[in-house]
Motif scaffolding. Structure first.
Motif: not given
Lengths: 110, 116
Positions: A34-35, A48-51, A90-91, A97-98
């Motif tokens: 995540y950003w 934004i986020h991505g895997l 990183v989640r 938790q973030f």
């Protein structure tokens, strides 16, 4: 433990692309990147986020390496309003938790 | 409003006093987070609530800090016997939670605490 490493600060000329790197070498297969960004005196804002695939939205693009050990946030045409601290997160899988690190302070220069 | 609401926005207190900070999350959001941000520092995780589950208190720095969430909505962060090092901005965030990976956090504007 933030699990990410970012440069403390960066400069970018107005109108140019800002490329913000993040290392997350211990990322697990089911953890997302995540950003967020935090403009002075405001609460953080999701970007934004991505895997594992590259992602793009109206704010930015996220490029994740094939081994997922690092990523880059790209602001394609930086403006003065993009001056902020950018956090790469990183989640954690267990729980929601973030963990925010210290981020990268981006300064967009006129 | 539709966003996360925090109060008070600013609080000045004397060392040794107790303070309560309030967070009103977005309606329907089951997850609620508290963070602390000292001047010039990053965000420090304090506590996390998810629905009716036991909260994750692993980030609370001492037993002077506690938080509760009533009725799955409003949360109160309490700091007892405040110390000068407690001075910081306390940020609350909520998300839809539910164990999804796509939960975006929505932050309030924070409560700035100054302990004299």
């Amino acid at each position: 433990d933030a699990k990410t490493t970012q440069p403390p600060s960066m400069d970018c000329a107005e109108g140019r692309a800002a490329n913000l790197p993040c290392n997350h070498s211990t990322i697990s297969g089911n953890e997302y990147v995540y950003w967020y960004r935090q403009i002075h005196s405001q609460g953080p804002q999701y970007i934004i986020h991505g895997l594992k695939n590259n992602e793009t939205n109206e704010m930015a693009s996220l490029i994740i390496t094939e081994d997922r050990k690092s990523s880059t946030l790209i602001l394609p045409h930086a403006t003065l309003r993009d001056t902020a601290v950018y956090y790469c997160i990183v989640r954690v899988y267990t729980g929601n938790q973030f963990y925010f690190g210290t981020g990268t302070s981006l300064t967009v220069i006129p | 409003g539709a966003g996360v609401s925090q109060s008070p926005s600013n609080k000045v207190t004397e060392k040794g006093k107790d303070v309560e900070l309030r967070c009103d999350p977005i309606s329907g959001h089951t997850a609620l987070y508290w963070y602390r941000q000292s001047l010039g520092q990053g965000l420090e995780f304090l506590i996390y609530f998810q629905g009716n589950s036991a909260p994750d208190k692993s980030g609370l720095p001492s037993d002077r800090f506690s938080a509760e969430r009533t009725g799955g909505s409003v949360s109160t962060l309490t700091i007892q016997r405040t110390q000068q090092e407690d001075s910081a901005v306390y940020l609350c965030a909520s998300s839809q939670g539910g164990g999804t990976y796509t939960g975006e956090l929505f932050f309030g504007e924070g409560s700035r605490l100054t302990v004299l």
